[in-house]
Design an enzyme around this catalytic site. Structure first.
Site, short mmCIF file in Angstrom:
data_model
loop_
_atom_site.label_atom_id
_atom_site.label_comp_id
_atom_site.label_asym_id
_atom_site.label_seq_id
_atom_site.Cartn_x
_atom_site.Cartn_y
_atom_site.Cartn_z
N HIS A 128 4.91 35.34 34.25
CA HIS A 128 5.48 35.04 32.90
C HIS A 128 5.06 35.84 31.24
CE1 HIS A 128 6.31 30.95 33.84
NE2 HIS A 128 5.46 31.01 34.96
N THR B 157 12.79 29.29 27.11
CA THR B 157 13.36 28.24 27.15
C THR B 157 13.89 27.71 26.35
OG1 THR B 157 11.52 26.90 27.79
CG2 THR B 157 12.95 28.02 30.02
N LYS C 117 17.72 25.31 25.21
CA LYS C 117 18.52 24.05 24.78
C LYS C 117 19.16 24.17 23.79
CE LYS C 117 13.22 23.28 25.84
NZ LYS C 117 11.98 23.32 25.82
N LYS D 219 6.64 36.29 18.29
CA LYS D 219 7.66 35.41 18.19
C LYS D 219 8.49 35.23 16.82
CE LYS D 219 6.43 31.62 21.61
NZ LYS D 219 7.53 31.42 22.41
N LYS E 100 9.22 26.78 18.15
CA LYS E 100 8.24 27.11 19.47
C LYS E 100 7.13 27.02 18.91
CE LYS E 100 11.36 30.75 18.80
NZ LYS E 100 11.36 30.89 20.49
N ARG E 101 5.78 27.58 19.69
CA ARG E 101 4.58 28.28 19.72
C ARG E 101 4.47 29.29 18.84
NH1 ARG E 101 0.27 25.47 22.10
NH2 ARG E 101 -0.82 26.92 20.59
C1 PLP Z 1 11.31 24.34 25.09
C2 PLP Z 1 10.01 24.18 24.15
C3 PLP Z 1 8.75 25.22 24.82
C4 PLP Z 1 9.55 26.36 24.97
O1 PLP Z 1 10.05 26.83 23.94
P1 PLP Z 1 10.41 28.75 23.45
O2 PLP Z 1 11.34 28.36 22.00
O3 PLP Z 1 10.99 29.22 24.48
O4 PLP Z 1 9.06 29.74 23.32
C5 PLP Z 1 7.51 24.86 23.68
N1 PLP Z 1 7.51 23.61 23.08
C6 PLP Z 1 8.07 22.63 23.35
C7 PLP Z 1 8.19 21.00 23.15
C8 PLP Z 1 9.45 23.04 24.00
O5 PLP Z 1 10.17 21.89 24.61
#
Ligand code: PLP
Length: 817
Positions: free
Chosen positions: A356, A652, A656, A550, A544-545
């Site tokens: 990952h 991911t 979304k 990032k 995101k985190r």
């Molecule tokens: C999809 C998702 C993530 C991952 O987000 P990235 O932008 O891909 O880092 C993290 N936290 C939550 C709650 C999510 O739904």
């Protein structure tokens, strides 16, 4: 089996209220209503769950065990209801009882047994496995406290424990009958058995009972319910406490403590290895329990353990469950008497590993001392795997000692879990095409040369059931009205929307839905943050985190720059923009927390400056989690995917947003590359260094950000505001560390190691294009529709179909009730 009627369902709800709380509907609290409705839904689910497992047994199916430290499930009730074929009946029944489904759903705690992308991927995969009809178990840990709840106080993050089980979780079922013992510590004695064969026996160990709790994973409208099995630890034998023999008493208390601590809390680190002993205990605990149970279940129906791989696959979600390789070897040799070579053959046909990340700080490397003390038998086995592998390497590359240095499983006092996973499994997959190529060409080059056929790519995906059907009901209904509902279980159909992208009426409908979702999010932000935002402004979202790679810092520095420009030139052409952030920082990650404080400080200044006429608003949404994520994605115009190229393995969140019709501003990193390939560069805003360029710089020791600082006045002005108290008059030094991180080398760490200043101007250019493009309403609407229409590839159904056919060799099952 008779299907339950609406009146029976209503009766069930009232009965549960009575039995659980001795209340009537009119007297019950919202939490009590949530519990009663959940039990009534569970009644329906359980019938399907039992039918599914009968079918699996009858057909003697092959099963995948998805081993993961994290499952970021989000709320179950609403998702379960939309997946059940009885969904219309249930919704009517709830309405007839005079209840509001949304507020009942809001009572459910988000089961947050994960940090971010990796845990959410596991959850999406389970949804897809059930919907596609593949036999599967998710195997994980029943943390008492999941991901902390984030509170923002005075702009700082506070962590509040997430006591998600405090009211009882209605969907779980304790399965004490499958409890197994897991042993830690002690030493390995070698004794001859009656046949004169050496037996390896762990003695003087501590142990706990692993007790599983099962959660149902409901497939979409297909009667299939798989299982998420999460393990809790219980003390083995409490009566030892009655024994006041000193040695026993001491040990009994220690075992009790061990049981209490193992499943206490999820480590809140995302993409970061901390090397804590308790973490290794957690890993071995759930892996040993899961593998023991999987093997026992197999042996209940089969007699040849040598054919385990015909019925069982273990997928290792990152290196966290990699001890599975050695644990399976132990069980095969010590419990089933296989010889080493036989056991190795079975193991390497059963285990598969998903990588990952390539970030070095995420690589798991356990000190030998710790590892061998905690898991003495497992360590012995890994030593032997390593010994044999090194001989293989020496024979293949005679005289090339660098190969051993780079590939050994045990080296330099450490056990390298990634190397064990690669050697001990039949597959190594990356999670997006670019990421897999970087693995093959850079990070795992030597392993790729040695095991070329093990390497493969499985680009991540997300479930459209949660992130469109449930999260964005207005758009889901619109899509169905245009192209029918096949997209729900086959997202490739969503491409049929493309023909409407140029249709002005459709464009208006689409943007009107986006507007209503923006109003919904604005209300949430008003209620939760007390900030008023304009739903006509561009919603520019980065959720995101919080992680330096990032680059939330790039985003907020650009906001600071925009603000400086607007102050200097109030008449400047500028379309109103709301910058929305949501991010949890790991509790011990000081710089990440400073970035949260910076975002909130900038928000505080900008949101209260009337001179810029509300043209910019900055909002930090507290406690980003799956349930509010569903509101956020549906309302976004712009998706910020701005990681330093090469660092984000896939992402991911990007998928979304795309599904919900947001346009991406991003780097050519992770799955962004494939998103742009699908939707076309003209429907996204790409900027910044390429991954090849980043890697080039890194191999040459980085670049010099001071050159940019010295030449570029605007950047210098923004950075200076980090240290002159502009955003922190009470403490001008507050953001000094962030400033230094951009300009100064620090020990082994390069100045601006994530190329923020290097990419700043190119990001600014891309952002200018966003602002200009949004004002061309038709062009924007067309691009937004095309983002939704071209998102078909990014369904986790497609990803799981690839895993199931190319790696796991599973067959689909049909279940009739
Ligand atoms: C999809 C998702 C993530 C991952 O987000 P990235 O932008 O891909 O880092 C993290 N936290 C939550 C709650 C999510 O739904």
């Amino acid at each position: 089996m008779d299907k339950i009627t609406k009146s029976e369902f209503k009766e069930n709800v009232t009965d549960y209220l009575k039995v659980l709380y001795r209340r009537e509907v009119s007297e019950a609290t919202q939490q009590q209503l949530f519990q009663a409705v959940s039990y009534a839904v569970k009644d329906i689910v359980v019938d399907q769950w039992m039918a599914t497992h009968k079918a699996y047994e009858k057909q003697d199916v092959k099963t995948v065990y998805y081993l993961s430290m994290e499952f970021l499930m989000g709320r179950a009730l609403g998702n379960m209801i939309i997946n059940l074929s009885a969904n219309k009946m249930i919704k009517e029944a709830i309405a007839e009882l005079g209840l509001d489904l949304n507020s009942i759903e809001d009572q459910e705690p988000d089961p947050a047994l994960g940090n971010g992308g990796l845990g959410r991927l596991a959850a999406c995969f389970l949804d897809s496995l059930s919907t596609l009809g593949y036999p599967a178990y998710g195997c994980g840990i029943r943390y008492k406290y999941g991901m902390f709840k984030q509170r923002i106080k005075d702009g700082y993050q506070l962590e509040v424990p997430d006591d998600w089980l405090k009211d009882g979780y209605p969907f779980e079922i304790k399965r004490s009958e499958y409890a197994v013992e897991v042993k830690f510590g002690g030493y390995v004695a070698i004794r001859k058995d009656a046949n004169g064969k050496d037996r390896f026996i762990q003695e003087n160990y501590q142990s706990v009972m692993a007790v599983p709790y099962d959660l149902p994973i409901v497939g979409y409208n297909n009667n299939i319910v798989n299982t998420l099995r999460i393990w809790d630890a219980e003390a083995i034998d409490t009566f030892n406490l009655d024994s006041f023999d000193k040695g026993d008493y001491q040990k009994a208390v220690e075992q009790q403590n061990l049981a209490r601590t193992i499943c206490e809390v999820l480590y809140p680190n995302d993409n970061h290895y901390a090397g804590k002993e308790l973490r290794l205990k957690q890993q071995y605990f759930f892996v040993s329990a899961s593998v023991q149970r999987a093997v026992s279940k197999y042996m209940e129906k089969h007699n040849d353990i040598r054919k385990l791989h015909e019925k069982v696959a273990f997928q290792l979600n990152d290196t966290h469950p990699t001890v599975a390789v050695a644990e399976l070897m132990r069980i095969l040799m010590d419990c089933y008497d296989l010889e080493w070579n036989e056991a190795w053959e079975v193991t390497t046909k059963t285990c598969a590993y998903t990588n990952h990340t390539i970030m070095s700080e995420a690589l798991e490397k356990w000190p030998i001392e710790l590892f061998s003390r905690l898991l003495p038998r497992i360590y012995q086995i890994i030593e032997e795997i390593n010994r044999r592998f090194i001989i293989e390497i020496q024979n293949t590359y005679p005289g090339d000692y660098h190969k051993i240095e780079k590939m050994a499983i045990i080296y330099d006092g450490q056990v390298k879990m990634a190397h064990l996973a690669i050697v001990g499994g039949y597959s190594v997959n990356g999670v997006a095409r670019l990421h897999t190529e970087i693995l093959k060409k850079q990070e795992l080059k030597d392993f790729y040369q040695h095991f070329p056929t093990k390497f493969n790519n499985k680009t991540n995906g997300i479930t459209q059931r949660r992130f469109l059907l449930h999260g964005n009901p207005l758009l889901a209904d619109w899509v169905t009205s245009k192209i029918g509902n096949e997209w729900i279980t086959d997202l490739s159909h969503i491409n049929e929307l493309a023909i409407y992208a140029d249709d002005e009426k459709c464009q208006k409908e689409f943007m009107n839905i986006k507007y209503q979702n923006k109003v919904r999010l604005a209300q949430y932000i008003q209620e939760h943050n007390g900030v008023t935002i304009n739903p006509r402004s561009i919603f520019d979202v980065q959720v995101k985190r919080l992680h330096e790679y990032k680059r939330q810092l790039l985003n907020i520095l650009h906001v600071m720059h925009l603000y400086n420009q607007l102050k200097r030139n109030p008449g400047m052409e500028f379309y109103p923009r709301t910058f929305i952030f949501g991010a949890k920082a790991s509790a011990g990650y000081r710089r990440a927390k400073a970035i949260i404080k910076l975002i909130n400080s900038v928000a505080n200044v900008i949101n209260n400056d009337t001179s810029i006429q509300n043209k910019i608003k900055v909002v930090f949404i507290e406690d980003y989690k799956v349930s509010n994520a569903e509101l956020i994605f549906s309302a976004a115009d712009v998706s910020e995917q701005i990681s330093t190229a090469s660092k984000e393995a896939s992402g991911t969140g990007n998928m979304k947003f795309m599904l919900n019709g947001a346009l991406t501003i991003g780097t050519m990193d992770g799955a962004n590359v494939e998103i742009v390939e699908e939707v076309g560069e003209e429907n996204a805003f790409i900027f910044g260094l390429s991954s090849d360029e980043v890697i080039q710089f890194e191999q040459n020791g980085g670049y010099n950000p001071k050159e940019i600082f010295n030449i570029d006045q605007d950047i210098r002005a923004v950075l200076t505001q980090l240290i002159n108290g502009f955003y922190s008059p009470e403490n001008p030094e507050l953001f000094r560390e962030l400033y230094n991180s951009l300009l100064e080398n620090n020990g082994g760490e390069r100045a601006d190691q994530y190329f923020i200043l290097k990419d700043f101007r190119s990001y600014e250019e891309a952002q200018k294009k966003v602002g200009a493009y949004y004002q061309d309403e038709k062009a924007w609407a067309k691009s937004a529709i095309l983002n939704t229409a071209k998102s078909g590839k990014f369904s986790s159904d497609r990803t799981i179909e690839e895993y199931a056919t190319e790696l796991w060799n599973l067959n689909k099952v049909k279940v009739e009730l």
